[in-house]
Design a protein around this motif. Structure first.
Motif, PDB file in Angstrom:
ATOM      1  N   HIS A 103       0.842  -1.194   0.000  1.00 13.67           N
ATOM      2  CA  HIS A 103       0.000   0.000   0.000  1.00 13.67           C
ATOM      3  C   HIS A 103       0.878   1.245   0.000  1.00 13.67           C
ATOM      4  N   CYS A 104       0.494   2.210  -0.806  1.00 17.44           N
ATOM      5  CA  CYS A 104       1.234   3.468  -0.866  1.00 17.44           C
ATOM      6  C   CYS A 104       1.171   4.163   0.494  1.00 17.44           C
ATOM      7  N   GLU A 105       2.309   4.497   1.063  1.00 16.01           N
ATOM      8  CA  GLU A 105       2.335   5.081   2.405  1.00 16.01           C
ATOM      9  C   GLU A 105       1.794   6.512   2.454  1.00 16.01           C
ATOM     10  N   PRO A 106       2.164   7.405   1.496  1.00 11.83           N
ATOM     11  CA  PRO A 106       1.657   8.784   1.568  1.00 11.83           C
ATOM     12  C   PRO A 106       0.136   8.892   1.563  1.00 11.83           C
ATOM     13  N   CYS A 107      -0.537   8.016   0.791  1.00 10.35           N
ATOM     14  CA  CYS A 107      -1.996   8.103   0.707  1.00 10.35           C
ATOM     15  C   CYS A 107      -2.689   6.987   1.463  1.00 10.35           C
ATOM     16  N   GLY A 108      -1.913   6.138   2.160  1.00 12.10           N
ATOM     17  CA  GLY A 108      -2.504   5.050   2.918  1.00 12.10           C
ATOM     18  C   GLY A 108      -3.220   4.030   2.054  1.00 12.10           C
ATOM     19  N   GLY A 109      -2.807   3.950   0.783  1.00 12.42           N
ATOM     20  CA  GLY A 109      -3.420   2.988  -0.118  1.00 12.42           C
ATOM     21  C   GLY A 109      -4.710   3.463  -0.748  1.00 12.42           C
ATOM     22  N   GLN A 110      -5.084   4.725  -0.493  1.00 15.03           N
ATOM     23  CA  GLN A 110      -6.352   5.238  -1.029  1.00 15.03           C
ATOM     24  C   GLN A 110      -6.205   5.815  -2.426  1.00 15.03           C
ATOM     25  N   GLY A 111      -4.994   6.201  -2.801  1.00 14.59           N
ATOM     26  CA  GLY A 111      -4.759   6.750  -4.136  1.00 14.59           C
ATOM     27  C   GLY A 111      -5.028   8.233  -4.256  1.00 14.59           C
ATOM     28  N   ALA A 112      -5.502   8.883  -3.190  1.00 16.89           N
ATOM     29  CA  ALA A 112      -5.856  10.308  -3.237  1.00 16.89           C
ATOM     30  C   ALA A 112      -4.854  11.137  -2.443  1.00 16.89           C
ATOM     31  N   LYS A 113      -4.680  12.387  -2.858  1.00 15.53           N
ATOM     32  CA  LYS A 113      -3.818  13.304  -2.127  1.00 15.53           C
ATOM     33  C   LYS A 113      -4.365  13.533  -0.720  1.00 15.53           C
ATOM     34  N   LYS A 114      -3.517  14.005   0.151  1.00 11.68           N
ATOM     35  CA  LYS A 114      -3.943  14.280   1.506  1.00 11.68           C
ATOM     36  C   LYS A 114      -5.006  15.385   1.507  1.00 11.68           C
ATOM     37  N   GLY A 115      -6.108  15.110   2.137  1.00 10.99           N
ATOM     38  CA  GLY A 115      -7.205  16.084   2.207  1.00 10.99           C
ATOM     39  C   GLY A 115      -8.227  15.913   1.101  1.00 10.99           C
ATOM     40  N   ALA A 116      -7.842  15.200   0.028  1.00  9.96           N
ATOM     41  CA  ALA A 116      -8.783  14.990  -1.074  1.00  9.96           C
ATOM     42  C   ALA A 116      -9.724  13.837  -0.731  1.00  9.96           C
ATOM     43  N   LYS A 117     -10.881  13.879  -1.322  1.00  7.40           N
ATOM     44  CA  LYS A 117     -11.869  12.839  -1.066  1.00  7.40           C
ATOM     45  C   LYS A 117     -12.184  12.057  -2.332  1.00  7.40           C
ATOM     46  N   ARG A 118     -12.409  10.787  -2.133  1.00  4.78           N
ATOM     47  CA  ARG A 118     -12.808   9.932  -3.231  1.00  4.78           C
ATOM     48  C   ARG A 118     -14.307  10.131  -3.510  1.00  4.78           C
ATOM     49  N   LYS A 119     -14.669  10.006  -4.761  1.00  2.00           N
ATOM     50  CA  LYS A 119     -16.070  10.134  -5.148  1.00  2.00           C
ATOM     51  C   LYS A 119     -16.691   8.758  -5.341  1.00  2.00           C
ATOM     52  N   THR A 120     -17.910   8.634  -4.830  1.00  2.00           N
ATOM     53  CA  THR A 120     -18.596   7.350  -4.960  1.00  2.00           C
ATOM     54  C   THR A 120     -18.812   7.010  -6.427  1.00  2.00           C
ATOM     55  N   CYS A 121     -18.497   5.763  -6.780  1.00  2.00           N
ATOM     56  CA  CYS A 121     -18.635   5.311  -8.173  1.00  2.00           C
ATOM     57  C   CYS A 121     -20.116   5.335  -8.575  1.00  2.00           C
TER      58      CYS A 121
END
Length: 324
Positions: A70-88
């Motif tokens: 898992h990517c450490e900077p984003c915790g495996g989420q794939g998004a920048k810090k503070g950014a939010k993922r959008k529901t598919c």
């Protein structure tokens, strides 16, 4: 002959299970029955080379691997810090998409979000992993090689493989294949050790004690008089430990009688005397034979009776000289 529809397929869990295995995901029939999708990381392999004695005694080593993590900077989420993922919008956050096939519905990971249930806009993607949430990381891993390990064996280290490409399931395992270098001293077959022991001629005839190397250090071995080339001695429990066991193999000594390449005149005379005694052939020195024949029958008998004791004494002196 009796039996309703589907008779003879009692070994299967049902058509839903069959289709689920065929399509690799969950399957839902007309009645709305469904199974959850599970993500599993891939196993990875590495190799390690050991010396002969490292494999015999066991050793702790380190190896370098590059698993997917898992990517450490984003915790495996794939998004920048503070950014939010959008529901598919395709799967509405479930991570699963339903496809109709004939009269059935097949449920598989959503192709739009790869089963994540959400997506990230291009400007909000993590720069370290480009929004994938996964990277390859170089790791140094300690590995305990058990005593008795041999070429071709594999050592398993759990949960040190790749993390799942999608989702948050368990990581795979690491399998380390072992290669053992040959020994200049010993040969190995399974848990048994083989060693070629050079036996001096005098020791082969008279017997004696020889110092022999083993995997645990040198030991004294008694050689019985009259051993033959190719004879084999067995040293019990002087072999290799059996993996994950308290048992040990044996060590086998292949006896090679060492013949001298050069003889002094005295040594040659002794060998000729032995040859004449063992084969019954006359001595090759006529002058000595004439002298012995004039000594009288009584003296000749005494010399004959003491021949072997003289030969033994001379051979022991020969042995001392040969050992030097």
């Amino acid at each position: 002959m009796g039996g309703g529809p589907g008779a003879g397929f009692s070994g299967f869990g049902g058509m839903d299970d069959i289709l689920s295995q065929m399509f690799g995901g969950a399957f839902s029939g007309r009645g709305g029955h469904s199974h959850g999708f599970t993500s599993q990381g891939e196993d990875i392999e590495a190799s390690i080379t050991l010396s002969f004695m490292e494999a015999v005694n066991g050793v702790q080593k380190t190896i370098t691997i590059t698993p997917v993590v898992h990517c450490e900077p984003c915790g495996g989420q794939g998004a920048k810090k503070g950014a939010k993922r959008k529901t598919c919008r395709t799967c509405r956050g479930t991570g699963q998409a339903m496809f109709k096939m004939g009269g059935f519905h097949v449920q598989q990971p959503c192709p739009e979000c790869s089963g994540e249930g959400s997506s990230i806009s291009s400007k909000d993607k993590c720069s370290a992993c480009q929004g994938r949430g996964r990277v390859r990381e170089r790791k140094t891993v300690p590995i305990d090689i058990p005593a008795g390990c041999d070429s071709g064996m594999r050592v398993k280290i759990s949960d040190m493989g790749d993390v799942p490409a999608d989702g948050h399931g368990p990581a795979g395992d690491l399998y380390v294949k072992v290669r053992v270098l040959p020994s200049k001293t010993f040969r190995r077959k399974g848990s048994d050790i083989y060693y070629d022991l050079q036996v001096p001629l005098t020791t082969a005839i008279l017997g004696g004690t020889l110092r022999v190397p083993t995997v645990d250090g040198d030991v004294e071995v008694n050689i019985k008089p009259g051993v033959q080339p190719g004879d084999e001695l067995r040293l019990r429990t002087k072999g290799v430990r059996k993996v994950n066991s308290t048992g040990r193999g044996d060590q086998y000594l292949n006896l090679n009688v060492k013949l001298p390449t050069e003889l002094t005149s005295k040594q040659r005379e002794l060998v000729e005397q032995l040859d004449a005694e063992l084969t019954g052939k006359p001595r090759s020195d006529p002058a000595k034979e004439s002298t012995e024949s004039t000594d009288g029958s009584e003296q000749g008998t005494k010399e004959k009776d003491g021949f072997f004791s003289r030969i033994k004494k001379d051979f022991e002196n020969f042995k001392k000289h040969d050992d030097k």
